[in-house]
Design an enzyme around this catalytic site. Sequence first.
Site, PDB file in Angstrom:
ATOM      1  N   GLU A 175      -3.397 -10.290   3.801  1.00  0.00           N
ATOM      2  CA  GLU A 175      -4.402  -9.894   4.792  1.00  0.00           C
ATOM      3  C   GLU A 175      -5.451 -10.980   5.007  1.00  0.00           C
ATOM      4  O   GLU A 175      -5.873 -11.248   6.132  1.00  0.00           O
ATOM      5  CB  GLU A 175      -5.083  -8.580   4.377  1.00  0.00           C
ATOM      6  N   GLU A 213       0.846  -1.208   0.000  1.00  0.00           N
ATOM      7  CA  GLU A 213       0.000   0.000   0.000  1.00  0.00           C
ATOM      8  C   GLU A 213       0.879   1.255   0.000  1.00  0.00           C
ATOM      9  O   GLU A 213       0.591   2.238  -0.695  1.00  0.00           O
ATOM     10  CB  GLU A 213      -0.922  -0.009   1.227  1.00  0.00           C
TER      11      GLU A 213
HETATM   12  C1  1HE Z   1       7.085  -8.071  12.275  1.00  0.00           C
HETATM   13  C2  1HE Z   1       6.377  -8.044  11.055  1.00  0.00           C
HETATM   14  C3  1HE Z   1       5.118  -7.358  11.015  1.00  0.00           C
HETATM   15  C4  1HE Z   1       8.205  -9.123  10.745  1.00  0.00           C
HETATM   16  N1  1HE Z   1       4.678  -6.817  12.166  1.00  0.00           N
HETATM   17  N2  1HE Z   1       6.590  -7.483  13.366  1.00  0.00           N
HETATM   18  N3  1HE Z   1       2.514  -8.446   7.149  1.00  0.00           N
HETATM   19  C5  1HE Z   1       2.798  -9.750   7.134  1.00  0.00           C
HETATM   20  O1  1HE Z   1       1.954 -10.599   7.297  1.00  0.00           O
HETATM   21  C6  1HE Z   1       4.242 -10.083   6.935  1.00  0.00           C
HETATM   22  C7  1HE Z   1       4.798 -10.734   8.167  1.00  0.00           C
HETATM   23  N4  1HE Z   1       6.249 -10.938   8.119  1.00  0.00           N
HETATM   24  C8  1HE Z   1       6.842 -11.870   7.342  1.00  0.00           C
HETATM   25  O2  1HE Z   1       6.212 -12.545   6.523  1.00  0.00           O
HETATM   26  C9  1HE Z   1       8.309 -12.069   7.536  1.00  0.00           C
HETATM   27  O3  1HE Z   1       8.679 -11.475   8.752  1.00  0.00           O
HETATM   28  C10 1HE Z   1       9.195 -11.483   6.407  1.00  0.00           C
HETATM   29  C11 1HE Z   1       9.036 -12.348   5.147  1.00  0.00           C
HETATM   30  C12 1HE Z   1       8.874 -10.037   6.098  1.00  0.00           C
HETATM   31  C13 1HE Z   1      10.672 -11.509   6.845  1.00  0.00           C
HETATM   32  O4  1HE Z   1      11.039 -12.810   7.241  1.00  0.00           O
HETATM   33  P1  1HE Z   1      12.366 -13.023   8.117  1.00  0.00           P
HETATM   34  O5  1HE Z   1      12.538 -14.505   8.269  1.00  0.00           O
HETATM   35  O6  1HE Z   1      13.483 -12.254   7.524  1.00  0.00           O
HETATM   36  O7  1HE Z   1      12.072 -12.324   9.531  1.00  0.00           O
HETATM   37  P2  1HE Z   1      11.187 -12.867  10.756  1.00  0.00           P
HETATM   38  O8  1HE Z   1      12.023 -13.793  11.599  1.00  0.00           O
HETATM   39  O9  1HE Z   1       9.870 -13.398  10.306  1.00  0.00           O
HETATM   40  O10 1HE Z   1      10.900 -11.527  11.551  1.00  0.00           O
HETATM   41  C14 1HE Z   1      11.953 -10.767  12.119  1.00  0.00           C
HETATM   42  C15 1HE Z   1      11.361  -9.861  13.159  1.00  0.00           C
HETATM   43  O11 1HE Z   1      10.515  -8.927  12.516  1.00  0.00           O
HETATM   44  C16 1HE Z   1      10.488 -10.612  14.158  1.00  0.00           C
HETATM   45  O12 1HE Z   1      10.577  -9.911  15.385  1.00  0.00           O
HETATM   46  P3  1HE Z   1      11.417 -10.510  16.632  1.00  0.00           P
HETATM   47  O13 1HE Z   1      11.215  -9.503  17.705  1.00  0.00           O
HETATM   48  O14 1HE Z   1      10.812 -11.863  16.898  1.00  0.00           O
HETATM   49  O15 1HE Z   1      12.834 -10.599  16.124  1.00  0.00           O
HETATM   50  C17 1HE Z   1       9.091 -10.422  13.608  1.00  0.00           C
HETATM   51  O16 1HE Z   1       8.093 -10.489  14.599  1.00  0.00           O
HETATM   52  C18 1HE Z   1       9.203  -8.993  13.076  1.00  0.00           C
HETATM   53  N5  1HE Z   1       8.207  -8.747  12.041  1.00  0.00           N
HETATM   54  N6  1HE Z   1       7.099  -8.719  10.126  1.00  0.00           N
HETATM   55  C19 1HE Z   1       5.413  -6.874  13.303  1.00  0.00           C
HETATM   56  N7  1HE Z   1       4.383  -7.252   9.908  1.00  0.00           N
HETATM   57  C20 1HE Z   1      -3.259  -0.998   7.369  1.00  0.00           C
HETATM   58  S1  1HE Z   1      -3.676  -2.549   6.912  1.00  0.00           S
HETATM   59  C21 1HE Z   1      -2.265  -3.365   6.347  1.00  0.00           C
HETATM   60  C22 1HE Z   1      -2.397  -4.815   6.617  1.00  0.00           C
HETATM   61  C23 1HE Z   1      -1.114  -5.552   6.479  1.00  0.00           C
HETATM   62  O17 1HE Z   1      -0.082  -4.990   6.250  1.00  0.00           O
HETATM   63  S2  1HE Z   1      -1.233  -7.249   6.611  1.00  0.00           S
HETATM   64  C24 1HE Z   1       0.365  -7.830   6.241  1.00  0.00           C
HETATM   65  C25 1HE Z   1       1.223  -7.887   7.449  1.00  0.00           C
END
Ligand code: 1HE
Length: 264
Positions: free
Chosen positions: A135, A115
């Site tokens: 989402e 977005e």
């Molecule tokens: C996060 C987020 C997040 C990572 N919010 N903390 N978005 C998603 O559904 C995407 C979710 N994230 C992922 O799919 C993966 O994290 C990635 C592919 C982006 C990266 O993977 P990777 O293996 O490099 O990292 P990781 O081990 O999954 O995450 C590293 C850290 O980033 C970890 O935190 P930590 O404290 O445990 O180290 C994760 O929790 C954090 N992290 N993504 C919060 N999204 C206004 S409406 C919009 C609606 C949306 O955007 S829905 C889509 C949301």
Amino acid sequence: MPQFSLIETELRDDLALVKLNRPEKRNAISDALVDELGLFFADVPKAAKAVILHGEGAHFCAGLDLVERMATLTGNPMDDLRTSRTWYRVFDLMQFGDVPVISVLKGGVIGGGLELAASTHVRVAEQSAYFQLPEGQRGIFVGGSGSVRIPRIIGAGRMVEMMLTGRTYSAEEGREMALCHHVVPDGAGLDKALELGRAIASNALASNYAIINGIARIAEMSVNDGLFAESMVAAFTGSATDAKERVAAFFAGRKAKRDGEQQS
Ligand code: 1HE
């Protein structure tokens, strides 16, 4: 420029660079991050003729900060509404601001990250970039203007299918759909954005303003209204810019080239 903690800003000649700087959370968009983007885009430095938006780390942006969202869920729909409205305000400042915004995409361009990217005017993707709208799989819906901006880029049907199936589009596939406009090798995105930014910055400021503010709006109008609006924007732009000098310089350049060719 004000001091920020989740974004990093820099002025390079007449280009402003804004970096999402939360790599440990994959640049997920928290309330504080969107507020900082709002502060920056509400007051882009006067010297900047274009902005480049990029991200620290391997991912452009993992979308909404889901951890923060789950921790702060109150069950009151007004809270989510407020979040959406904040994102709209900030992303509108980007899409309909004074100067063009070029984004550099790499790794995940996910959910709210897409977005955000869709609010920029020129999108450069490194080969590693991929696009997702998960989402539906997370039990939520796009809430940062995705259902308004993304169908206008890829079509409503394609977005429905993308969300229902949770599919991932690669950088190359994204280019075919205009999710990005350029695909470059990994690590080359910022240089490409700087090159494009310099070219864009050399356009007349009023033309750039008319392009980013006029075209998307006029495309939504009826033919009749659109033609009227276009004539007004064209009249404004032509008289507000150094159009005469630019056209004269263009033909002088052509003539010099022709004369040079004739002599050699
Ligand atoms: C996060 C987020 C997040 C990572 N919010 N903390 N978005 C998603 O559904 C995407 C979710 N994230 C992922 O799919 C993966 O994290 C990635 C592919 C982006 C990266 O993977 P990777 O293996 O490099 O990292 P990781 O081990 O999954 O995450 C590293 C850290 O980033 C970890 O935190 P930590 O404290 O445990 O180290 C994760 O929790 C954090 N992290 N993504 C919060 N999204 C206004 S409406 C919009 C609606 C949306 O955007 S829905 C889509 C949301």
